[in-house]
Design an enzyme around this catalytic site. Sequence first.
Site, PDB file in Angstrom:
ATOM      1  N   SER A 123      48.855 -14.659  -8.836  1.00  0.00           N
ATOM      2  CA  SER A 123      49.412 -13.651  -7.936  1.00  0.00           C
ATOM      3  C   SER A 123      50.114 -12.541  -8.727  1.00  0.00           C
ATOM      4  O   SER A 123      49.496 -11.891  -9.552  1.00  0.00           O
ATOM      5  CB  SER A 123      50.335 -14.316  -6.920  1.00  0.00           C
ATOM      6  OG  SER A 123      49.602 -15.174  -6.088  1.00  0.00           O
ATOM      7  N   LYS A 175      61.378  -3.340  16.857  1.00  0.00           N
ATOM      8  CA  LYS A 175      62.566  -3.354  16.006  1.00  0.00           C
ATOM      9  C   LYS A 175      62.949  -4.805  15.686  1.00  0.00           C
ATOM     10  O   LYS A 175      63.012  -5.651  16.565  1.00  0.00           O
ATOM     11  CB  LYS A 175      63.722  -2.652  16.726  1.00  0.00           C
ATOM     12  CG  LYS A 175      65.030  -2.652  15.941  1.00  0.00           C
ATOM     13  CD  LYS A 175      64.898  -1.874  14.651  1.00  0.00           C
ATOM     14  CE  LYS A 175      66.232  -1.846  13.894  1.00  0.00           C
ATOM     15  NZ  LYS A 175      66.101  -1.175  12.589  1.00  0.00           N
TER      16      LYS A 175
END
Length: 320
Positions: A123, A175
Amino acid sequence: MSTRADELIDRRRLRRKLTFWRIVAFAVIVLAIAVATRQIMGDAAGRSSDHIAQVRIDGTIFEDEELLERLERIRQTDSVKGVILTIDSPGGTTAGGEAIYEEVRLLAEAKPVTAQVGTLAASAGYMIASATDHIVARQSSIVGSIGVLFQYPDVSGLMDKLGVKLEEIKSSPLKAEPSPFKPTSDEARQMIRSMILDSYDWFVGLVTDRRPLSREEVLKVADGSVFTGRQALDIKLVDALGGEREAKAWLVSKGLDEKLEIVEWKKRETASSMFIPEIASRFLGVPANGADILRELGAERIFLDGLLSVWQPETNRLSD
């Protein structure tokens, strides 16, 4: 009269004890200064002459300002003729890998840089390796896991059992989404997936730019899979098999003197940070560095935040 004599004896014993511990404390301070001086002088002597700099990048990757500053100093040091990045990392935060990747690219523009993979470069660890101009891995090294991950807990079921209810007032539906306190909405999932795919596309682009592979070839191996060093060589994710000797040989092929020594550029430490933890670690049987203690416990992965480029073999840990 006897009581007075006993008090005098006790006072003398106390003075002797205090004198002893003062001498011990003074000796510890002197030894700490000596160790620090030797460390500093040794580093200075090794770095003043022409050499190959070695930098170790191991453990979980974060945005590491000290490491970035160290790489910059190496780039600006004329006595450094080449660099070996020794990598042993499962990855970490995508932003952390990006910051180190960019600093390594600046370094590679000034000096030849090679990566030498130990047990693991996956990764973000592989992202950093790909920033160098040559990657050497052991035959049994683990390489790859090209991808991006976003994880978050869902404790809404636990809250229901405890009788806890979350009340919130938001300016807009997305949100603070996704939230661990309620099931994820389809809109929130789509938002996160869009972000993941954008970062994945960027990661694939980095590998395409840095490796002798077309984008289509990179996409075939960028499904989160990991490979041994032998497999990675076949699919061109690494350039050669071996260790430090082979990494240095590549630098020599780029014009470096074969007689140059490899000098490790370590994190700068003060006398107290080098010596006092060393004493405590010997008595307690734990790593001297606080970050190493977290690493031993596996706790550092708990605190990863944001988008992740990380791979671990255990199913109970973060994985691609």
